[in-house]
Design an enzyme around this catalytic site. Structure first.
Site, PDB file in Angstrom:
ATOM      1  N   ASP A 219     -12.264 -25.897  11.156  1.00  0.00           N
ATOM      2  CA  ASP A 219     -10.815 -26.046  11.262  1.00  0.00           C
ATOM      3  C   ASP A 219     -10.138 -25.023  10.355  1.00  0.00           C
ATOM      4  O   ASP A 219     -10.118 -25.166   9.134  1.00  0.00           O
ATOM      5  CB  ASP A 219     -10.411 -27.465  10.862  1.00  0.00           C
ATOM      6  CG  ASP A 219      -8.918 -27.718  11.009  1.00  0.00           C
ATOM      7  OD1 ASP A 219      -8.178 -26.797  11.421  1.00  0.00           O
ATOM      8  OD2 ASP A 219      -8.484 -28.848  10.708  1.00  0.00           O
ATOM      9  N   GLY A 223      -4.090 -25.617  14.095  1.00  0.00           N
ATOM     10  CA  GLY A 223      -4.639 -25.677  15.451  1.00  0.00           C
ATOM     11  C   GLY A 223      -5.609 -24.576  15.789  1.00  0.00           C
ATOM     12  O   GLY A 223      -6.008 -24.427  16.945  1.00  0.00           O
ATOM     13  N   TYR A 305       3.899  18.018   4.472  1.00  0.00           N
ATOM     14  CA  TYR A 305       2.831  18.869   4.992  1.00  0.00           C
ATOM     15  C   TYR A 305       2.196  18.231   6.219  1.00  0.00           C
ATOM     16  O   TYR A 305       2.272  17.022   6.441  1.00  0.00           O
ATOM     17  CB  TYR A 305       1.756  19.122   3.929  1.00  0.00           C
ATOM     18  CG  TYR A 305       1.069  17.863   3.448  1.00  0.00           C
ATOM     19  CD1 TYR A 305      -0.054  17.350   4.083  1.00  0.00           C
ATOM     20  CD2 TYR A 305       1.578  17.153   2.353  1.00  0.00           C
ATOM     21  CE1 TYR A 305      -0.666  16.188   3.649  1.00  0.00           C
ATOM     22  CE2 TYR A 305       0.974  15.986   1.914  1.00  0.00           C
ATOM     23  CZ  TYR A 305      -0.147  15.505   2.560  1.00  0.00           C
ATOM     24  OH  TYR A 305      -0.741  14.352   2.135  1.00  0.00           O
ATOM     25  N   GLY A 319      -4.573   7.794   1.927  1.00  0.00           N
ATOM     26  CA  GLY A 319      -4.613   9.217   2.226  1.00  0.00           C
ATOM     27  C   GLY A 319      -5.505  10.017   1.312  1.00  0.00           C
ATOM     28  O   GLY A 319      -5.405  11.253   1.266  1.00  0.00           O
ATOM     29  N   HIS A 323     -12.576  16.559   0.505  1.00  0.00           N
ATOM     30  CA  HIS A 323     -12.622  17.473   1.654  1.00  0.00           C
ATOM     31  C   HIS A 323     -12.512  18.922   1.213  1.00  0.00           C
ATOM     32  O   HIS A 323     -12.156  19.235   0.058  1.00  0.00           O
ATOM     33  CB  HIS A 323     -11.491  17.145   2.645  1.00  0.00           C
ATOM     34  CG  HIS A 323     -10.109  17.411   2.122  1.00  0.00           C
ATOM     35  ND1 HIS A 323      -9.472  18.623   2.268  1.00  0.00           N
ATOM     36  CD2 HIS A 323      -9.228  16.613   1.446  1.00  0.00           C
ATOM     37  CE1 HIS A 323      -8.269  18.578   1.723  1.00  0.00           C
ATOM     38  NE2 HIS A 323      -8.092  17.351   1.215  1.00  0.00           N
ATOM     39  N   CYS A 341      -5.927  14.094  -2.924  1.00  0.00           N
ATOM     40  CA  CYS A 341      -7.316  14.223  -2.499  1.00  0.00           C
ATOM     41  C   CYS A 341      -8.149  14.937  -3.561  1.00  0.00           C
ATOM     42  O   CYS A 341      -7.611  15.505  -4.512  1.00  0.00           O
ATOM     43  CB  CYS A 341      -7.396  14.986  -1.184  1.00  0.00           C
ATOM     44  SG  CYS A 341      -6.673  14.108   0.216  1.00  0.00           S
ATOM     45  N   ASN A 343     -10.328  18.097  -3.787  1.00  0.00           N
ATOM     46  CA  ASN A 343     -10.584  19.332  -3.044  1.00  0.00           C
ATOM     47  C   ASN A 343     -11.886  19.995  -3.487  1.00  0.00           C
ATOM     48  O   ASN A 343     -12.204  20.021  -4.683  1.00  0.00           O
ATOM     49  CB  ASN A 343      -9.436  20.315  -3.249  1.00  0.00           C
ATOM     50  CG  ASN A 343      -8.143  19.893  -2.575  1.00  0.00           C
ATOM     51  OD1 ASN A 343      -7.108  20.529  -2.765  1.00  0.00           O
ATOM     52  ND2 ASN A 343      -8.179  18.829  -1.790  1.00  0.00           N
TER      53      ASN A 343
END
Length: 395
Positions: A219, A223, A305, A319, A323, A341, A343
Site C-alpha cells: 500500500d 489508493g 554559449y 551541466g 570533457h 566543467c 576541461n
C-alpha cells in the site's frame, strides 16, 4: 438365596462399572482430550473467509479437522485460470503458493473425506482489492545497461517509482540490497518517487549486489499499490577514482588505490565554480551539445554559449562534465576558466572517456564552489553517514 430383584440390581451395577472402565481405558489422548470418533463430522475451514478487498498477497489457506483434504481448487472466476497451491503431507491443510491478481474474484472448492469414509465438498468465494493506480519499481541505472560492464564503487542503487509514495516506511520495508561481501548500507528518500541506497563507504571492488523490491500488494497510499515485485543483480567493477584539485590544477586517476595517471585540468571560473565533493559518473557521450539556455542563460546575455564538445563524461545534472575543450588547453594546469566543467586536452579526454564508467568517482577539492547537492543525480556522497541514515523512513 437372594431375591431376584436384588440379583438384577447387582448385574446392572456390574454392567455400568464395565462400561465406565471401557470408556476411560485408552479412550483419551495425552492431556485428557477425547479421541476423534470415525462418526464425528468433517469440518473444513477456508481463509480468508469470503468478502471483498482482500490483498492479493494474502495466501488462501484451507484446513480440515476430523478428516483429510483430497483436493482444493482455486479458480479465477473470469479468466478460468487456477491458482497453484501445496497440500501438506498429512492432508490436513492446503496453502496457495502464488499471489492473486488485483480486482479479481476467486472461487474456492475444497474436497475432503472423513474418518467414516464419507466425502464432503466446501465452497467459498472472495474478491481482491482494486488499486486506483499501480506503481512500478524502476531501477537506475538500468540493469541491462551495465550487465556487461558492471558499475563503479560510487554507484548508488536507485528505485524510481512511477507513482508517488505516501507510505514510505511501508514501502522501504519491502526493499533490500544484499551485498557480497557484506557492507553496511542504508536508504535515503530524495523525494516521493525516488529512494537511493548507498554503503557507508564506497563499495568494495568485485562486490555483487542483489537488489529486491517485494512491493506487489504494498500500500503506497492514496489508493496506489505496488505493480510487481522485482529482483536484479549488479556487479561492482574495479575501483576507479579521479581526484581533481583546484589548487594544483591537476587530476590524478587511481585504479584500485594506485595512482596510474595525472593530467592538467581547468575547472570552473569564479563566477561558475565547479561543485565540490564526490561526483559519480552517470552518463557518457562521444559528443554532446552544451547549451547555457538549459539553466536559463540564453543569448544575447553575456556569457551565454552553445557548443559541441567531445568525450563528455557527465558527473552531475547541473551541466558538469569532464570533457575535451581545445579552447582552454592553454589554461589547463594553471587557471580555472570553464563554466563549471573539468576541461582536458584531446588525448587526456579520450583516455578518460574510455577508462571511466558508470558509477566511477570524481572527487573535486579546492574548486571554490559549494558542495554538490545530494539530489543532483548522484550527490549521495555529499552527506555524512549519520545524515544519510536520517533520510531513511524507518526510524
Amino acid at each position: 438365596m437372594f431375591p431376584k430383584k436384588t440379583l438384577l440390581s447387582s448385574a446392572a451395577i456390574v454392567a455400568v462399572t464395565l462400561l465406565m472402565s471401557s470408556c476411560s481405558a485408552g479412550g483419551g489422548s495425552e492431556g485428557g482430550s477425547p479421541a476423534q470418533s470415525p462418526e464425528s463430522p468433517v469440518s473444513v475451514n477456508i481463509e480468508p473467509a469470503g468478502g471483498t478487498g482482500v490483498n492479493p498477497t494474502t495466501p488462501i489457506v484451507v484446513k480440515v479437522s476430523n478428516g483429510k483434504l483430497t483436493d482444493v481448487t482455486v479458480t479465477n472466476a473470469v479468466k478460468g485460470t487456477t491458482v497453484s497451491g501445496q497440500l501438506s503431507a498429512d492432508g490436513l491443510s492446503w496453502t496457495s503458493t502464488e499471489p492473486l491478481g488485483y480486482g479479481s474474484t476467486y472461487k474456492v472448492v475444497a474436497q475432503a473425506v472423513g474418518g467414516n469414509g464419507k466425502p464432503i465438498e466446501q465452497h467459498s468465494q472472495l474478491s481482491t482489492l482494486s488499486p486506483r493506480l499501480q506503481a512500478s519499481p524502476d531501477l537506475v541505472p538500468a540493469p541491462a545497461a551495465v550487465a556487461s560492464t558492471g558499475v563503479g564503487v560510487g554507484q548508488p542503487i536507485v528505485f524510481s517509482f512511477s507513482e508517488p509514495v505516501k507510505n514510505r516506511a511501508e514501502v522501504e520495508k519491502r526493499l533490500s540490497v544484499e551485498s557480497t561481501p557484506r557492507q553496511e548500507g542504508s536508504w535515503y528518500w530524495m523525494d516521493d518517487q525516488h529512494v537511493h541506497y548507498r554503503p557507508k563507504v564506497y563499495w568494495q571492488p568485485g562486490t555483487v549486489l542483489k537488489v529486491t523490491a517485494k512491493v506487489y500488494g504494498a500500500d503506497f497510499g492514496n489508493g496506489v499499490y505496488g505493480a510487481t515485485d522485482r529482483t536484479e543483480t549488479y556487479k561492482v567493477h574495479d575501483s576507479w577514482i579521479a581526484r581533481a584539485d583546484g589548487n594544483t590544477e591537476q587530476m590524478q586517476i587511481f585504479h584500485n588505490g594506485r595512482s596510474v595517471k595525472s593530467m592538467p585540468i581547468s575547472m570552473g571560473k569564479d563566477s561558475t565554480p565547479t561543485h565540490a565533493g564526490p561526483h559519480v559518473v552517470s552518463d557518457k557521450q562521444e559528443s554532446t551539445v552544451m547549451d547555457s539556455c538549459t539553466y536559463g542563460l540564453c543569448p544575447p546575455a553575456p556569457g551565454a554559449y552553445r557548443t559541441t564538445e567531445k568525450w563528455a563524461v557527465r558527473i552531475s545534472n547541473d551541466g558538469e562534465f569532464v570533457h575535451e575543450n581545445p579552447a582552454s588547453v592553454g589554461a589547463q594546469g594553471s587557471a580555472n576558466v570553464s563554466h563549471g566543467c573539468i576541461n582536458l586536452n584531446a588525448a587526456n579526454a579520450e583516455w578518460f572517456f574510455h577508462t571511466m564508467g558508470l558509477g566511477d568517482v570524481v572527487e573535486v577539492t579546492n574548486s571554490g564552489g559549494p558542495q554538490l547537492p545530494v539530489w543532483d543525480v548522484y550527490g549521495d556522497w555529499s552527506k555524512s553517514w549519520q545524515d544519510w541514515r536520517s533520510g531513511s523512513a524507518i526510524k
